[in-house]
Structure formats: structure tokens, C-alpha cells
Scaffold this motif. Sequence first.
Motif, PDB file in Angstrom:
ATOM      1  N   ASN A 182      -5.682 -18.046  17.933  1.00 27.87           N
ATOM      2  CA  ASN A 182      -5.639 -18.653  16.608  1.00 27.87           C
ATOM      3  C   ASN A 182      -4.292 -19.334  16.415  1.00 27.87           C
ATOM      4  OD1 ASN A 182      -8.224 -17.842  15.622  1.00 27.87           O
ATOM      5  ND2 ASN A 182      -7.434 -15.774  15.307  1.00 27.87           N
ATOM      6  N   MET A 183      -4.328 -20.549  15.884  1.00 25.84           N
ATOM      7  CA  MET A 183      -3.114 -21.319  15.647  1.00 25.84           C
ATOM      8  C   MET A 183      -2.882 -21.365  14.139  1.00 25.84           C
ATOM      9  SD  MET A 183      -2.072 -24.957  17.391  1.00 25.84           S
ATOM     10  CE  MET A 183      -3.502 -25.861  16.760  1.00 25.84           C
TER      11      MET A 183
ATOM     12  N   GLY B 167      -6.692 -22.940  10.285  1.00 28.42           N
ATOM     13  CA  GLY B 167      -7.914 -22.447  10.907  1.00 28.42           C
ATOM     14  C   GLY B 167      -8.206 -23.017  12.273  1.00 28.42           C
ATOM     15  N   ARG B 168      -7.194 -23.569  12.922  1.00 25.87           N
ATOM     16  CA  ARG B 168      -7.398 -24.113  14.262  1.00 25.87           C
ATOM     17  C   ARG B 168      -7.192 -23.041  15.331  1.00 25.87           C
ATOM     18  NH1 ARG B 168      -8.199 -27.524  10.166  1.00 25.87           N
ATOM     19  NH2 ARG B 168      -8.269 -29.718  10.809  1.00 25.87           N
ATOM     20  N   THR B 169      -7.809 -23.270  16.489  1.00 27.56           N
ATOM     21  CA  THR B 169      -7.536 -22.443  17.659  1.00 27.56           C
ATOM     22  C   THR B 169      -7.023 -23.348  18.776  1.00 27.56           C
ATOM     23  OG1 THR B 169      -9.769 -22.633  18.583  1.00 27.56           O
ATOM     24  CG2 THR B 169      -9.354 -20.812  17.046  1.00 27.56           C
ATOM     25  N   ALA B 170      -6.342 -22.739  19.738  1.00 31.11           N
ATOM     26  CA  ALA B 170      -5.782 -23.493  20.850  1.00 31.11           C
ATOM     27  C   ALA B 170      -6.100 -22.797  22.158  1.00 31.11           C
ATOM     28  CB  ALA B 170      -4.270 -23.641  20.694  1.00 31.11           C
ATOM     29  N   ILE B 171      -6.736 -23.515  23.081  1.00 38.77           N
ATOM     30  CA  ILE B 171      -6.900 -23.046  24.446  1.00 38.77           C
ATOM     31  C   ILE B 171      -5.628 -23.421  25.198  1.00 38.77           C
ATOM     32  CG2 ILE B 171      -8.201 -23.286  26.590  1.00 38.77           C
ATOM     33  CD1 ILE B 171     -10.643 -24.034  24.887  1.00 38.77           C
ATOM     34  N   LEU B 172      -4.921 -22.426  25.716  1.00 38.46           N
ATOM     35  CA  LEU B 172      -3.660 -22.661  26.416  1.00 38.46           C
ATOM     36  C   LEU B 172      -3.954 -22.778  27.912  1.00 38.46           C
ATOM     37  CD1 LEU B 172      -1.360 -20.195  24.457  1.00 38.46           C
ATOM     38  CD2 LEU B 172      -1.764 -22.613  24.036  1.00 38.46           C
ATOM     39  N   ASP B 173      -3.639 -23.940  28.474  1.00 38.57           N
ATOM     40  CA  ASP B 173      -4.122 -24.264  29.806  1.00 38.57           C
ATOM     41  C   ASP B 173      -3.032 -24.946  30.626  1.00 38.57           C
ATOM     42  OD1 ASP B 173      -5.628 -24.936  32.026  1.00 38.57           O
ATOM     43  OD2 ASP B 173      -6.670 -26.598  31.039  1.00 38.57           O
TER      44      ASP B 173
ATOM     45  N   ASP C  16      -7.211 -34.489  13.480  1.00 44.13           N
ATOM     46  CA  ASP C  16      -5.997 -33.687  13.586  1.00 44.13           C
ATOM     47  C   ASP C  16      -4.892 -34.474  14.276  1.00 44.13           C
ATOM     48  OD1 ASP C  16      -7.524 -31.713  12.471  1.00 44.13           O
ATOM     49  OD2 ASP C  16      -7.334 -30.297  14.125  1.00 44.13           O
ATOM     50  N   ALA C  17      -5.244 -35.162  15.381  1.00 50.07           N
ATOM     51  CA  ALA C  17      -4.241 -35.959  16.083  1.00 50.07           C
ATOM     52  C   ALA C  17      -3.689 -37.052  15.183  1.00 50.07           C
ATOM     53  CB  ALA C  17      -4.853 -36.567  17.346  1.00 50.07           C
TER      54      ALA C  17
END
Length: 502
Positions: free
Chosen positions: A368-369, A383-389, A401-402
Amino acid sequence: MQLQLSFSALLAGFVLVLSLQVLDAAPIPNPRSSVSMVTLPLKRMEQVRNVHPLILLQQHINRGNRRLARMSGRTEPSVEFLERELQKRVYAVEGSEGLERRLNGNGVSRSEENTLEKRYNRFGIPEKPKSPVGADSLAVLKKGNGTGSNAGQQKNSVAIANTPTANNSLGLDIEAQDVGYLAAVQMGTPPRDFLILMDSGSADLWVGAENCQSQNGGGCGNHNFLGPQSSTSFEASQVPFKVTYGTGQVSGTIVQDNINIAGLALDAHTFGVALVESVDFSGARTPFDGLMGLAQSTLSEQQTLTPIEALAQAGLVTDAIVSYKISRLADNKNDGEITFGGLDETKFDPKTLTTVPNVNKQGFWEANMDAVTVNGKDTGLKGRTAILDTGTTLIVAPASDAAAVHAAIPGAQSDGQGGFTLPCTTTASVALTFGGQSYSIDPRDLAFQPIDANDPQGDCVSGITSGNIGGAQEWLVGDVFLKNAYFSTDVTKNTLSLAKLV
């Protein structure tokens, strides 16, 4: 359609390129009884590319969209869609004449398409047709801490790692302008070094097979291969596997053989050898030997434990933890490390360490971000999530968002095709917040690459781009951010940790 061959190869963009030349990555001796974790330091590689930054950006966008779709369980964009997006970008950069030249293979005959595909793999489109395959790809070799340099006469030269600061250390390369990270792992009997891409966004380990064939025809390049001719401990099976990435794919069979990660021996480990590789992996200018996925094994196409899970199960490390300190080319320190089995507390400020649950149900690392800020001002993106890759170079955010982030950056503009530009001299501080702790992105990472190499004070491609393949509130956060934080994953606890670097 014959035109598809060239552009299918162009879609590859950048995965990670490393060199087979640095093989002095032996672990520092340390008594096995005291080992609780294993650290692999990172080495830098620089590579010159005559490719327009906006075309490279589109390749990053295409790759990110495919990768995010796969990670979020959605339908991947079609090859035809990705071709159209790349064609639009080529048209914007080179005009109708340039696009026609690319579509027609720079004017060569169709019988030469295979050569073109190899030329146009992950290295992108040259700005102008000007030299034979690979001739415009000389590298600069930096040694040690960067105080010495030599003009490399080989296609892919790799920096020699600094002396590791922790026990059981090996080198991990940084390719080009911070686009990826890899380490040397020993495989087979007798053991040989294989340079392997370290990827937190997948869960399979593979290297090329001795009889590997390129999808494009011919062999799989000047790589190290594994099989019964080179390893007496190699055990084959008839069980097939296939893995598709944001760029490229491989297929082959499941095998068992001995591997050694920084002195920790996994005998008869189960993984894959690739019998067929797409040009993204098999190309002569792609010198890494394989890939190690370090997400959770629930994602594994091979249905086997990841190396960190196997190390923990065998009692060779205390916990199934992988930690990353990845370095930045511009710092010229060559001090990145990947640690198996724990966190290296010399690399981060413990007061800033925060641990959060992994919210992804498939096996990726997603958190969760809490907030996204620009110069300390909240953008309102909740309420955003981030996949860390670690296997993704840029940050890919939903389009709205961008746009919201760049609207708060002075001088930033949309390029009309999903990317953004901003002043190369920007001092804007974009920060992502996890677990109540904010982590800022260095402006040098935000200004990813000058549009005009001769005008480094002009406009740059932004390190944050847009994609609409994931969820409406889901981000794919790659190395543009991860260079700015210590990043750790824990399979057993199903958590992620971040901390500020020191």
C-alpha cells in the motif's frame, strides 16, 4: 506480415545487458557456522547507445505495460497494439521517411530480416542507419571505484566490483544508465560462473541449455550454457517450462544441478534450462546467461522453490529474505549489493526502516502506498498500491496519476503518447510514502535521460511514465525509485521493508 519481424524485435526495448568478462566474483571466506545471510555487491556497466531517447522511452512503456498486465492478472496488450505505439513514436521522432525506412528494414532485402531483428533487439532503433550490427556499441570500462577508465574494444565491458563490505560477496552489474542489475552465480560440476539477472518481479531461475536455439534462428549467442557436456551433476527431465517477460520469452525443460550462491551450495537444485530463447535473450549483444526470479514461488512457472526459499529450507540462511541496495551510475561508486538471508544494516538508517504487508495475492511484492508528494505537497493520490520490481527500469503509473504528478513539476509536459518530459535541471522532489515513511526520488533519477545528448541542460525524458494495463490505482515501481531506498522482501512473513540509504 513480413514487416512484423523487425518491429517485434524493436518491441523488446531494454531488459538488462551484462558482460561475461567479469568472473572474479568469488565469495569472501567465512565460516559456514556463522553465516546468517549472503551479500552480493553490485558492479556497474556503461554502454554507449545511438538510440533516440524518446524511442527508448516507448520501448520502456511497452515493456512496462506488458509487465504490469502480467503482474495484475489482466490481458496483455497485443503485439499489434505495441507495434502501433512504437510506430507512432518513430514517426514523431523521424517523420514519415524514418518510419518508412524502419518498416522496410532500412532498405535491405527481406532475406536479411534475421540480421535486422538481431540489430533491433533490446538495443533499440539507431537514429540513423550507419554501421554494421554492433559496430556502434563500444563500451567504456570503469575499474574499481571509477578512478581508472579504458576505452573498451569489446561490445559489452563490465566494471569490476569494489571490494565487498560484507561477508560472502559477489559482483552485481548495473547495465547502461541504471536499467538493470545482475550477479555471478556458480553452476554445475565443475562449477562455472553464470551472470544472472536478479529480478524481484518473477519467480523462475533459468540459464541457456547447451543446445539452445534462438527463436530468430541459429544459436543463443556468446553465452555460458549448462548441460550434460559441461556438468557431471546435471540431471535432465522431460518436464517443460515456458516463461514470458515484459520483453521476450524462453522455453525449455526442468533440470537439477548444483548451484552456489556466494559460497552457499544448493546441491541438486531444481530450475530450468532454456532450449529456445527470444532474441531479447539470445542476441549476440545480450551477454547475460540467465535470470533469477526472486518473487514468491507461487508465481513459478517451473513450480519449484526460488533460490532464496531453497537456501532457507536447507538451513543455509536464517530467513528467506532478499535485500537490495542498488547503486546509481551517476554516483560512480559501484557499491550496490544484493543480500540473501537478511538486511545489511550498514547500508541504511535503521530509524527509517519500515515494514509493511505484501498485499499481492499472486506472489509479486506489492505494498500500500500512503501518499505521493511533489516538493512536499500532497498530490491527493490516495489508496494506491505499488508493485516494487527490480526488473523494471521506470515507474509506470495510471495515466491520470502520472499526469497529476507531472502537473506539480515545474516545466514538465506530456509528450502526447504516454510519456512526459521535464527540465534536465529540475530540482523537483517526488516522494512515495510507505508505512508512514516518505522516500524521495533523486532529481537525477526523475530526469531519466536528455532528449538531446548535446543539450544536457535542456529537456529530459521523465522517469515516471503512464500505463493503463494494471488496476486504476496500481503502480509498477521500478529502479527509478528503488535506487533511492534500501529494499527487502521476506517470503516467510510475506512482508516488504524499505529504509533510507546512508
